[in-house]
Design an enzyme around this catalytic site. Structure first.
Site, PDB file in Angstrom:
ATOM      1  N   ILE A   1      -0.378  21.895  12.625  1.00  0.00           N
ATOM      2  CA  ILE A   1       0.707  22.020  13.598  1.00  0.00           C
ATOM      3  C   ILE A   1       1.247  23.451  13.612  1.00  0.00           C
ATOM      4  CG2 ILE A   1       3.063  21.238  14.124  1.00  0.00           C
ATOM      5  CD1 ILE A   1       2.224  18.452  13.034  1.00  0.00           C
TER       6      ILE A   1
ATOM      7  N   ASN B   1       8.194  24.686   9.123  1.00  0.00           N
ATOM      8  CA  ASN B   1       7.133  23.703   9.395  1.00  0.00           C
ATOM      9  C   ASN B   1       6.341  23.312   8.146  1.00  0.00           C
ATOM     10  OD1 ASN B   1       4.783  22.486  11.117  1.00  0.00           O
ATOM     11  ND2 ASN B   1       3.827  24.166   9.983  1.00  0.00           N
TER      12      ASN B   1
ATOM     13  N   TYR C   1       8.411  12.079   0.495  1.00  0.00           N
ATOM     14  CA  TYR C   1       8.309  12.875   1.732  1.00  0.00           C
ATOM     15  C   TYR C   1       9.335  12.381   2.747  1.00  0.00           C
ATOM     16  CZ  TYR C   1       5.872  14.141   6.169  1.00  0.00           C
ATOM     17  OH  TYR C   1       5.524  14.601   7.419  1.00  0.00           O
TER      18      TYR C   1
ATOM     19  N   LYS D   1      12.454  14.355   4.496  1.00  0.00           N
ATOM     20  CA  LYS D   1      12.594  14.538   5.945  1.00  0.00           C
ATOM     21  C   LYS D   1      13.943  14.004   6.426  1.00  0.00           C
ATOM     22  CE  LYS D   1       8.570  16.473   6.935  1.00  0.00           C
ATOM     23  NZ  LYS D   1       8.481  17.887   7.350  1.00  0.00           N
TER      24      LYS D   1
HETATM   25  N1  LIG Z   1       0.316  15.596  10.802  1.00  0.00           N
HETATM   26  C1  LIG Z   1       1.198  14.638  11.012  1.00  0.00           C
HETATM   27  O1  LIG Z   1       0.867  13.478  11.326  1.00  0.00           O
HETATM   28  C2  LIG Z   1       2.663  14.935  10.904  1.00  0.00           C
HETATM   29  C3  LIG Z   1       3.561  13.939  11.309  1.00  0.00           C
HETATM   30  C4  LIG Z   1       4.916  14.170  11.217  1.00  0.00           C
HETATM   31  C5  LIG Z   1       5.369  15.385  10.747  1.00  0.00           C
HETATM   32  N2  LIG Z   1       4.478  16.334  10.338  1.00  0.00           N
HETATM   33  C6  LIG Z   1       5.026  17.580   9.843  1.00  0.00           C
HETATM   34  O2  LIG Z   1       4.452  18.672  10.523  1.00  0.00           O
HETATM   35  C7  LIG Z   1       4.420  19.810   9.660  1.00  0.00           C
HETATM   36  C8  LIG Z   1       3.019  20.396   9.609  1.00  0.00           C
HETATM   37  O3  LIG Z   1       2.122  19.399   9.162  1.00  0.00           O
HETATM   38  P1  LIG Z   1       0.532  19.517   9.356  1.00  0.00           P
HETATM   39  O4  LIG Z   1       0.058  18.152   9.663  1.00  0.00           O
HETATM   40  O5  LIG Z   1       0.216  20.639  10.267  1.00  0.00           O
HETATM   41  O6  LIG Z   1       0.093  19.862   7.872  1.00  0.00           O
HETATM   42  P2  LIG Z   1      -0.953  20.940   7.292  1.00  0.00           P
HETATM   43  O7  LIG Z   1      -1.223  20.542   5.885  1.00  0.00           O
HETATM   44  O8  LIG Z   1      -2.106  21.082   8.235  1.00  0.00           O
HETATM   45  O9  LIG Z   1      -0.092  22.270   7.306  1.00  0.00           O
HETATM   46  C9  LIG Z   1       0.926  22.518   6.392  1.00  0.00           C
HETATM   47  C10 LIG Z   1       0.798  23.940   5.931  1.00  0.00           C
HETATM   48  O10 LIG Z   1       1.899  24.247   5.070  1.00  0.00           O
HETATM   49  C11 LIG Z   1       1.413  25.027   3.996  1.00  0.00           C
HETATM   50  N3  LIG Z   1       2.293  24.838   2.854  1.00  0.00           N
HETATM   51  C12 LIG Z   1       2.493  23.683   2.173  1.00  0.00           C
HETATM   52  N4  LIG Z   1       3.347  23.884   1.181  1.00  0.00           N
HETATM   53  C13 LIG Z   1       3.704  25.195   1.225  1.00  0.00           C
HETATM   54  C14 LIG Z   1       4.561  25.997   0.427  1.00  0.00           C
HETATM   55  N5  LIG Z   1       5.179  25.467  -0.618  1.00  0.00           N
HETATM   56  N6  LIG Z   1       4.706  27.312   0.751  1.00  0.00           N
HETATM   57  C15 LIG Z   1       4.032  27.833   1.809  1.00  0.00           C
HETATM   58  N7  LIG Z   1       3.196  27.113   2.579  1.00  0.00           N
HETATM   59  C16 LIG Z   1       3.038  25.806   2.297  1.00  0.00           C
HETATM   60  C17 LIG Z   1       0.016  24.492   3.728  1.00  0.00           C
HETATM   61  O11 LIG Z   1      -0.786  25.441   3.029  1.00  0.00           O
HETATM   62  C18 LIG Z   1      -0.479  24.194   5.130  1.00  0.00           C
HETATM   63  O12 LIG Z   1      -1.198  25.268   5.687  1.00  0.00           O
HETATM   64  C19 LIG Z   1       4.955  19.320   8.318  1.00  0.00           C
HETATM   65  O13 LIG Z   1       6.326  19.590   8.237  1.00  0.00           O
HETATM   66  C20 LIG Z   1       4.721  17.834   8.385  1.00  0.00           C
HETATM   67  O14 LIG Z   1       5.594  17.124   7.550  1.00  0.00           O
HETATM   68  C21 LIG Z   1       3.140  16.130  10.409  1.00  0.00           C
END
Ligand SMILES: NC(=O)c1ccc[n+]([C@@H]2O[C@H](COP(=O)([O-])OP(=O)(O)OC[C@H]3O[C@@H](n4cnc5c(N)ncnc54)[C@H](O)[C@@H]3O)[C@@H](O)[C@H]2O)c1
Length: 262
Positions: A17, A89, A153, A157
């Protein structure tokens, strides 16, 4: 070009995302700081942004470490300007139920998914307040609204929604708006989905039946909502939680099918 002349910092910008948000904000004129603890992933996204004609800087940093975030912020400010927009994010989730969640797991998830957002917001706020303008977007989740597994988690949130409101009320008068965007299922490789997809490659297709729009989300769906709340045209939107879930939390379609027997 709603972000022409502005700089945006996207944490977790190397992920599914986050990369879509970085690309979208850059497409609309922002110079983007792509922050990720996976420096190579951040660098790849910065290259993609530039290839698409945008401006980006990769920042390898750990959001739970104030020194690491401060160093990244200095690097960004020197290279492309101080952030007018922060997108909180980055997140991480791994434990699926309470029984398997030990105290250390609970604390580790809260540290990344709530403390890290506090650290990043605290880092950018002095600059935004000095300018009298800024926008913070916290990425929440439907998990923060209803129980869908991943209890640590989810608690983080839900806490982030409260933090969003605290920021909105305390910093709104100083010109900084804060909002939350809460996605439903989005097809990415975040650890929880990677593990579930290994067990069930059809998971996203199966989950689609819970979504009134007939599909799960794509990263671009979330990026569009982030761009809206971050832009100046949303100047009266502050402290809101924009749920981007295709209607998932609006009702229970599978139950409705069972209810309608005539
Ligand atoms: N994918 C889903 O279904 C979904 C649903 C609801 C909410 N979200 C939220 O969307 C956001 C992005 O999720 P995504 O699915 O793209 O995940 P993703 O794992 O593809 O991306 C998350 C990124 O954050 C980085 N990261 C994690 N911890 C970190 C830290 N401590 N310091 C620096 N970087 C860090 C990771 O390396 C990764 O690149 C998150 O907040 C997630 O909770 C995702």
């Amino acid at each position: 070009m709603r972000f022409e002349g502005k700089a945006a910092l996207v944490t977790g910008g190397g992920g599914g995302i986050g990369s879509a948000i970085a690309l979208r904000l850059a497409e609309e004129g922002a110079a983007v700081g792509v922050l990720d603890r996976r420096g190579e992933a951040a660098a790849d996204v910065a290259v993609r942004v530039e290839a698409a004609g945008g401006r980006a800087l990769a920042l390898a940093a750990e959001i739970t470490d104030p020194d690491s975030v401060a160093a990244a912020l200095t690097q960004m400010t020197d290279a492309i300007g101080a952030p007018d927009v922060l997108v909180n994010n980055a997140a991480w989730a791994v434990k699926g139920d309470l029984e398997s969640t030990a105290l250390a797991d609970w604390q580790a998830e809260l540290q990344i998914d709530l403390d890290g957002q506090f650290v990043c917001a605290k880092a950018v706020l002095p600059g935004m307040v000095a300018c009298g303008a800024g926008a913070i977007v916290n990425i929440g989740s439907v998990n923060g609204l209803v129980a869908l597994g991943n209890p640590a988690y989810s608690a983080a949130k839900a806490g982030l929604l409260s933090f969003t409101r605290s920021l909105a009320v305390e910093y709104g008068p100083k010109g900084v708006r804060t909002n939350m965007v809460s996605p439903g299922t989005v097809e990415t490789d975040i650890e929880t989905w990677r593990i579930r997809r290994e067990k069930n490659p059809q998971i996203f297709d199966q989950l689609a039946r819970w979504y009134p729009v007939g599909r799960v989300g794509q990263p671009e769906d979330i990026a569009a909502a982030v761009a809206f709340v971050a832009a100046d045209e949303a100047g009266f939107v502050n402290g809101a939680n924009l749920v981007v879930d295709g209607g998932l939390t609006a009702g229970l379609p599978v139950m409705i099918e069972e209810l309608i027997l005539e």
